[in-house]
Design an enzyme around this catalytic site. Structure first.
Site, PDB file in Angstrom:
ATOM      1  N   CYS A 259       0.863  -1.176  -0.127  1.00 26.32           N
ATOM      2  CA  CYS A 259      -0.119  -0.196  -0.130  1.00 26.32           C
ATOM      3  C   CYS A 259       0.977   1.038  -0.115  1.00 26.32           C
ATOM      4  CB  CYS A 259      -1.019   0.156   1.082  1.00 26.32           C
ATOM      5  SG  CYS A 259      -1.916  -1.478   1.510  1.00 26.32           S
ATOM      6  N   PRO A 262       1.852   7.966  -0.984  1.00 29.56           N
ATOM      7  CA  PRO A 262       2.417   8.589  -2.163  1.00 29.56           C
ATOM      8  C   PRO A 262       4.020   8.169  -2.323  1.00 29.56           C
ATOM      9  CG  PRO A 262       2.276   9.921  -0.218  1.00 29.56           C
ATOM     10  CD  PRO A 262       1.508   8.759   0.130  1.00 29.56           C
ATOM     11  N   GLY A 263       4.602   7.219  -1.525  1.00 24.47           N
ATOM     12  CA  GLY A 263       5.826   6.847  -1.627  1.00 24.47           C
ATOM     13  C   GLY A 263       6.846   7.170  -0.818  1.00 24.47           C
ATOM     14  N   CYS A 381      -1.349   4.861  10.690  1.00 22.46           N
ATOM     15  CA  CYS A 381      -1.068   6.253  11.295  1.00 22.46           C
ATOM     16  C   CYS A 381      -2.300   6.414  12.115  1.00 22.46           C
ATOM     17  CB  CYS A 381      -0.788   7.289  10.007  1.00 22.46           C
ATOM     18  SG  CYS A 381      -2.267   7.267   9.050  1.00 22.46           S
TER      19      CYS A 381
END
Length: 444
Positions: A259, A262-263, A381
């Site tokens: 998943c 954004p990297g 998170c």
């Protein structure tokens, strides 16, 4: 360009179009020219209102005979902006807050300008008489209004944490987070980067736990920040950086990030691997994969292959293939409320059951890719235990091929605060980071 009008547009986009605050704000700052001072003021207005919406609406209800649902969105947002300035910003004259709000009401919804004027002036006259629930008798309601978290969320926190801890957590969720950046050591050394930043007038602090993590103070905008544009730095919270450090990938490893968008963690792992080996970065959305490619290119990384794939499905071709698999699972986001305060108002109690089932499903499928003696890292998170340790306990109950690595012991030199156990949980109120959970498992 008027900062108050810009804040109105951003908040309208967040409220009506359900845009994310950071994206809507960046769009506004790119589209219109603002001075550095106005950029700072606009940002303060947007996040100040979002952090305090429930309290501000509580105030509006006391002075308005019109129900909130019946108030036009532009008018309601202007009232919130005005009340935020009156009650929270000492440096702004109350008269200026009223006059500017009324002028904007005339432009965006003319017939309500008198209503806006009356509510705001009433707030100024009666600010000391705002009624609040009794903390002892109506604890949940009091905490909900005071710290602008929905009642169900307050109740959820109180299930797991003490009253004092919950109040500290709610308060921390409304504080402005530090700006953390990761030095891209593939392009520049940490010391050289710190030197360059100081030469450019930035106040820089190096993190005592992760050497490539820096904190910049007093930054109003990073739009024209060359070190960022050229890939010497990457914006990333300390807690997020800790995940790649706990994965601890080696050069020439094959890592799967199931998943990945954004990297941030993907590119950090590539950096720790010195851009040697292979990382397969997957996500369900093509536009997010494009963002990973763009970030990797900027950072000078060429070992990342992106691929559209749903983590809930099993890829038979990858079974027993990976040295390490990262599952940074979709979650409630309760650990990043201080960055995206709109999370507080968009999540619903029923979301948790659906999310936890998906998290477990993704973790089970991802575990199949780990080779014997390889590693599986699960992270979120959020600070919600059912999404964190709860998932790990459920996974281990049905997977005897894996054992927990004692992250608190093995990586103690990287983790701030009190000693942690086998898994790690960071909290905004105790660790001054985003709320992250990290577990590392090894295949036997």
């Amino acid at each position: 360009m008027n900062a108050r009008e810009g804040a109105l547009r951003v908040l309208y986009d967040v409220e009506v179009n359900e845009a994310y605050s950071n994206i809507a704000l960046n769009k506004e700052l790119k589209q219109y020219k603002y001075s550095q001072l106005d950029k700072g003021f606009l940002t303060e207005l947007v996040y100040g209102v979002l952090e305090n919406v429930i309290y501000i609406d509580h105030v509006i209800k006391q002075f308005s005979s019109v129900k909130l649902k019946k108030i036009h969105p532009y008018t309601l947002i202007l009232l919130r902006l005005g009340i935020y300035q009156i009650l929270f910003l000492d440096k702004i004259p109350a008269s200026a807050a009223v006059n500017e709000s009324v002028n904007l009401a005339k432009k965006y919804n003319k017939q309500t300008s008198g209503f806006v004027n009356a509510i705001l002036r009433n707030t100024i006259r009666n600010d000391k008489a705002i009624k609040m629930p009794d903390k002892e008798k109506e604890t949940v309601k009091y905490l909900s209004i005071t710290y602008s978290h929905p009642e169900w969320m307050v109740e959820q926190f109180l299930k797991h944490f003490s009253l004092d801890f919950t109040e500290e957590l709610l308060k921390a969720n409304n504080e402005t987070p530090e700006l953390n950046l990761r030095v891209n050591t593939l392009k520049i050394s940490v010391d050289e980067c710190i030197k360059l930043l100081k030469e450019q007038g930035f106040e820089v602090q190096q993190n005592p736990y992760i050497k490539e993590a820096l904190t910049l103070n007093n930054v109003t905008s990073l739009q024209d920040f060359q070190l960022l544009k050229e890939g010497y730095l990457y914006i990333q919270d300390f807690g997020s950086m800790l995940i790649a450090r706990v994965m601890d990938p080696k050069e020439e490893d094959f890592i799967i990030d199931v998943c990945s968008a954004p990297g941030g963690k993907t590119t950090h792992m590539a950096q720790l691997m010195k851009n040697k080996g292979k990382i397969l970065a997957r996500d369900v959305h093509d536009h997010k994969l494009k963002l990973i490619k763009k970030n990797a290119k900027t950072l000078g990384i060429n070992i990342i292959k992106t691929e559209a794939f749903n983590g809930k499905e099993l890829d038979e071709n990858l079974i027993d293939m990976a040295d390490g698999v990262l599952v940074d699972a979709p979650c409630s986001g309760f650990g990043i409320i201080r960055r995206k305060p709109e999370i507080k108002y968009r999540k619903k109690p029923d979301d948790l059951k659906e999310i936890t089932e998906m998290q477990l499903e993704i973790l089970v499928k991802a575990s199949k890719y780990v080779k014997p003696k390889g590693y599986l890292v699960y992270s979120t998170c959020t600070v919600e235990p059912s999404e964190n340790i709860g998932i790990i306990e459920r996974f281990l109950a049905n997977n005897d091929k894996f054992k927990l690595v004692n992250v608190g012991k093995e990586y103690s030199d990287l983790i701030p605060g009190e000693p942690q156990g086998e898994t790690v949980q960071l909290y905004p109120n105790t660790h001054k980071t985003d709320g992250f959970f990290i577990a590392k498992l090894q295949r036997k």
